[in-house]
Scaffold this motif. Structure first.
Motif, PDB file in Angstrom:
ATOM      1  N   THR A  78       0.819  -1.226   0.000  1.00  0.00           N
ATOM      2  CA  THR A  78       0.000   0.000   0.000  1.00  0.00           C
ATOM      3  C   THR A  78       0.838   1.255   0.000  1.00  0.00           C
ATOM      4  O   THR A  78       0.305   2.351   0.156  1.00  0.00           O
ATOM      5  CB  THR A  78      -0.910   0.018   1.242  1.00  0.00           C
TER       6      THR A  78
ATOM      7  N   GLU B 194      -5.676   1.683   7.726  1.00  0.00           N
ATOM      8  CA  GLU B 194      -6.554   2.408   6.814  1.00  0.00           C
ATOM      9  C   GLU B 194      -7.724   3.060   7.549  1.00  0.00           C
ATOM     10  O   GLU B 194      -8.166   4.152   7.219  1.00  0.00           O
ATOM     11  CB  GLU B 194      -7.077   1.450   5.728  1.00  0.00           C
ATOM     12  N   ARG B 195      -8.258   2.355   8.551  1.00  0.00           N
ATOM     13  CA  ARG B 195      -9.356   2.950   9.336  1.00  0.00           C
ATOM     14  C   ARG B 195      -8.914   4.237  10.016  1.00  0.00           C
ATOM     15  O   ARG B 195      -9.626   5.237  10.042  1.00  0.00           O
ATOM     16  CB  ARG B 195      -9.825   1.959  10.395  1.00  0.00           C
TER      17      ARG B 195
ATOM     18  N   GLU C 220      -6.400   6.204   9.116  1.00  0.00           N
ATOM     19  CA  GLU C 220      -6.100   7.236   8.131  1.00  0.00           C
ATOM     20  C   GLU C 220      -7.374   7.925   7.658  1.00  0.00           C
ATOM     21  O   GLU C 220      -7.387   9.130   7.403  1.00  0.00           O
ATOM     22  CB  GLU C 220      -5.344   6.630   6.950  1.00  0.00           C
ATOM     23  N   GLU C 221      -8.480   7.171   7.540  1.00  0.00           N
ATOM     24  CA  GLU C 221      -9.742   7.783   7.143  1.00  0.00           C
ATOM     25  C   GLU C 221     -10.164   8.863   8.143  1.00  0.00           C
ATOM     26  O   GLU C 221     -10.686   9.908   7.764  1.00  0.00           O
ATOM     27  CB  GLU C 221     -10.828   6.706   7.037  1.00  0.00           C
TER      28      GLU C 221
ATOM     29  N   ARG D 207       0.267   4.990  -1.623  1.00  0.00           N
ATOM     30  CA  ARG D 207      -0.651   5.985  -1.086  1.00  0.00           C
ATOM     31  C   ARG D 207       0.042   6.924  -0.103  1.00  0.00           C
ATOM     32  O   ARG D 207      -0.444   8.005   0.193  1.00  0.00           O
ATOM     33  CB  ARG D 207      -1.827   5.300  -0.395  1.00  0.00           C
ATOM     34  N   TRP D 208       1.204   6.500   0.397  1.00  0.00           N
ATOM     35  CA  TRP D 208       1.908   7.330   1.383  1.00  0.00           C
ATOM     36  C   TRP D 208       2.975   8.218   0.751  1.00  0.00           C
ATOM     37  O   TRP D 208       3.349   9.220   1.334  1.00  0.00           O
ATOM     38  CB  TRP D 208       2.560   6.437   2.445  1.00  0.00           C
TER      39      TRP D 208
END
Length: 824
Positions: A48, A122-123, A125-126, A51-52
């Motif tokens: 992933t 991901e949770r 980051e949202e 995305r960073w």
């Protein structure tokens, strides 16, 4: 200094190697689990990572004695970094090292056991994408799942601990101790740098820092499973409870204690000419204000000791008296200092208040800067020192403790900023109301100027960050309303006495020449150790106690450079505007154009006619610049300390030092104080002043010559006297204020004789006027202390009362009872 901005800044991590995500893993003897954890994290980030925009893993080793370090170093992965502690100190210390070394725009903190899978990132980051500054993985929310259950006892202890945390330290977050948290990078580095705990209560400390700074925190449900090999032991719980107490009631660290000690040493050094012998030394540049302030402390203590009204006194200005609330009696300290005043005397009490008050003020600014701008103690120390010991403060240290004992102002500013966050609004508002009420009894004009400074800052910051301002308006206004509701009942009676009570007045006209000039802002103060010029400073100011500018051109150039260099930071723009606006306002309603014989309208004209502002000496508005410049200085030093280039760092610090060097003050000038005559100290006056009568000094005390106040305090305030040095109304029909009292015939005549040394011809009309005045004053005796031109004064009084004086215990006395009835 925004509540929604970590000091308004990106920190020292704004450098070329910034990455999108830093994963910080604290580790102590984790050779069995760390390898699997690193594999899992690296695998997930490689899948992933796009995305960073780049990532790193920072393993913070806490003095491990096994192969934990080798597990990291043997991988030879440039994205994997190791920071180490030479000894085992605890999870908190390891996290502080790891977060400080991070470079990510986001910082994920996760335990080495990876009890919360890295996929839960991901949770979190949202939540940050929605505007939060931190996201806490929670095992207590609906939607969270638990894998292998924990040991039952540990689960119960953990639940009890969370209840305790929510009740004492962090509100609104149900699970603070889950070791899986995602932070905004700059705020994380600021919060962890400000932390002090080495144990695992650092999670609570950091989250409390976020909440108190007004940085929104989200709690996100995650999957969690218990892992064997927990490092938490039963004996750690007492330490955790101790740390909770430290979070709730923070204790100063060694650097903070050193800063406080240095502030005290600076204050003592400044007052060294008088501090060690206050009863026998007089501050030369205080003019007559030291006599006045000692009298305020003495009369307040006397009123308290005898259960009299502390807002009024009949000991000066006979027969009308003095409205103490309408004067700078500083009841907020003169009342609690009553035991000191009664035991050691008003000179000692005043000296302690001024010296300790300046040190406390510096410490309060230091605390605010550390809390709101930068955790670097050295930067905060420099900024607070400038705020509390700037040239205007040094000038007022001669004579005006109400303008240098300002320790409440930083606390009020911080509490107002808390209101902007909308959390605990009622509690913070109540505290703010109590603080404002207390500050009113320390100094009303200082409170007014502080409010003006905070208004300027708020306006500038709102322009720089309108969205934040819109969010803060409602809780701020609601909090200010509550604060006013708390404050007003406490101060309404004293204020009514001040503005409508006996000897009250509406305003004071200070006359022309009370505004600053542009050269005064650029010049150096009289007490500058290296650059002081007394003649030039006095030519640019009212007197040595009112040198309200004199920041010097090097400091102003430095402030300009700081503003340009750090312009992107909202706090810098707001502070620079505050300093510039205050300096401009201090130039008065008509601004003298440099190098031209002309004036132009100034912005102070908007304030000059307003109630309260009409009594302000305009040049004092420049005192607002001191804390604003101090905070700019702290931000600059913080930035320089983090500079990558040693040349840039040391060159910048050298420039700062050179700009501050001319502001280093020399100790305040002092001189031996004339002893009060034995007539007063030994009680001989008692034979001449009956109950209800006054003693009349020759000439009468006035603002330019108030030594009689010292004689009165030396006599234990045993007699009242006419005249004096205080603020009162001009007359019964005119509510405008004046210094001293309107002069009656005899007082005016004696003042002229002292000024000229010429004894006038005394006729019957003059004697009649004197008899009227003495009756008005209910005089029992007149007393002349040896002084220049006392021969002319003695001749004049001999003629006025019709009999020669007697020499009694070092003074000339005219007993007004002679020829009427026996003296006691």
């Amino acid at each position: 200094m925004s509540p929604a901005d970590p000091g308004g800044t990106r920190t020292a991590r704004t450098r070329e190697a910034v990455v999108g995500l830093s994963v910080v893993i604290p580790a102590y003897n984790e050779e069995r689990r760390l390898g699997r954890t690193l594999d899992a994290v690296i695998r997930h980030l490689e899948e992933t990572g796009s995305r960073w925009g780049g990532w790193e893993i920072v393993v913070a080793d806490d003095g491990s004695t096994d192969a934990t370090r080798e597990i990291v170093t043997l991988r030879h992965d440039p994205r994997l970094r190791l920071v180490t502690s030479p000894a085992h100190r605890g999870k908190g210390h390891a996290l502080r090292l790891g977060v400080a070394a991070s470079r990510g725009r986001r910082v994920l903190v996760t335990d080495a056991d990876l009890a919360a899978p890295v996929g839960e990132l991901e949770r979190l980051e949202e939540a940050l994408a929605e505007g939060h500054t931190a996201a806490v993985g929670s095992r207590a929310l609906k939607g969270s799942t638990l894998g292998d259950p924990r040991h039952r006892i540990r689960e119960l202890v953990g639940t009890a601990g969370n209840l305790l945390i929510r009740g004492t330290a962090v509100r609104g977050i149900r699970d603070t101790q889950c070791g899986f948290k995602l932070f905004d990078g700059d705020r994380a580095r600021a919060a962890f740098a400000a932390s002090r705990l080495d144990g695992w209560a650092i999670d609570v400390e950091v989250l409390r820092h976020f909440q108190r700074a007004g940085w929104p925190v989200a709690e996100v449900p995650v999957h969690w499973s218990h892992q064997r090999g927990s490092k938490v032991r039963p004996l750690d719980y007492p330490r955790f409870l101790r740390d909770l107490v430290r979070i709730r009631v923070p204790l100063p660290g060694p650097a903070d204690a050193l800063a406080a000690a240095l502030f005290l040493a600076m204050a003592v050094a400044l007052h060294s000419g008088r501090f060690f012998d206050p009863a026998r030394r007089y501050l030369t540049d205080s003019l007559q204000d030291q006599n006045q302030w000692e009298w305020f402390f003495a009369v307040t203590a006397d009123n308290v000791a005898h259960l009299r009204n502390p807002l009024f006194s009949h000991l000066q200005g006979v027969p009308e008296g003095v409205n103490l609330m309408a004067n700078t009696a500083m009841l907020g300290l003169s009342v609690p200092f009553t035991p000191v005043t009664l035991l050691l005397g008003p000179a000692v009490a005043l000296s302690l208040v001024t010296t300790l008050g300046m040190a406390a003020t510096a410490a309060a600014w230091y605390w605010l800067i550390v809390r709101r701008l930068t955790p670097r103690r050295g930067a905060a120390f420099a900024g607070a020192a400038l705020a509390a010991f700037a040239p205007p403060m040094v000038s007022h240290a001669n004579a005006h403790p109400n303008f240098v004992v300002l320790f409440m102002i930083p606390l009020i500013a911080d509490r107002a900023l808390r209101l902007c966050t909308g959390t605990r609004t009622t509690r913070d508002a109540v505290v703010l109301g109590l603080m404002a009420a207390y500050q009113l009894f320390l100094g009303e004009e200082a409170l007014l100027l502080a409010a003006l400074g905070m208004l300027l800052f708020a306006a500038a910051h709102a322009a720089a960050r309108p969205r934040v301002a819109r969010e803060a308006v409602r809780p701020l206004l609601r909090g200010l309303a509550v604060a006013a509701a708390v404050c007003l009942p406490l101060v309404v009676y004293p204020l009514a006495w001040q503005f409508s009570g006996p000897q009250s007045y509406t305003h004071i006209d200070h006359g022309p020449g009370t505004a600053n000039t542009v050269p005064a802002l650029l010049a150096f103060a009289e007490r500058s150790l290296l650059a002081g010029d007394a003649d030039r400073a006095n030519a640019l100011s009212l007197n040595p106690t009112e040198q309200n500018a004199f920041y010097g051109w090097p400091l102003l150039l430095l402030a300009l450079a700081i503003t340009v260099r750090l312009w992107r930071r909202p706090a810098v723009r707001a502070l620079a505007f505050t300093a510039a606006a205050a300096a401009l306002l201090s130039l008065g309603p008509r601004v003298h154009v440099p190098f031209a014989d002309t004036t132009v309208p100034g912005p102070w004209a908007l304030f000059a006619g307003l109630p309260l502002f009409e009594s302000v000496i305009e040049s004092r508005v420049a005192m607002i610049c001191a804390p604003a410049l101090g905070m700019l200085l702290a931000l600059a030093i913080d930035r320089l300390a983090a500079a990558r280039s040693p040349i840039a760092r040391y060159a910048g610090l050298l420039a700062v030092g050179l700009a501050l060097l001319p502001l280093v003050p020399a100790p305040l000038r002092s001189e031996p104080r004339a002893e009060a005559p034995a007539f007063f100290t030994d009680g001989a006056w008692k034979a001449y002043v009956r109950p209800g009568e006054s003693l009349v000094p020759v000439p009468l005390p006035e603002p330019a010559a108030a030594e009689a106040l010292h004689w009165q305090t030396s006599a234990g305030l045993g007699f009242p006297m006419p005249g004096g040095y205080f603020n009162g109304p001009y007359g019964d029909g005119d509510r405008s204020g004046v210094y001293g009292v309107p002069l009656r015939f005899t007082a005016s005549l004696l003042r002229d004789v002292r000024a000229t040394g010429v004894a006038p011809v005394i006729d019957g009309r003059a004697r009649a006027e004197t008899r009227t005045d003495l009756a008005h004053w209910r005089a029992g005796a007149l007393v002349l202390v040896p002084q220049p031109r006392d021969g002319a004064l003695r001749t004049t009084v001999d003629e006025l009362v019709g009999r020669p004086a007697r020499w009694v215990d070092g003074v000339w006395v005219w007993d007004l009872h002679e020829g009427t009835h026996e003296r006691r």
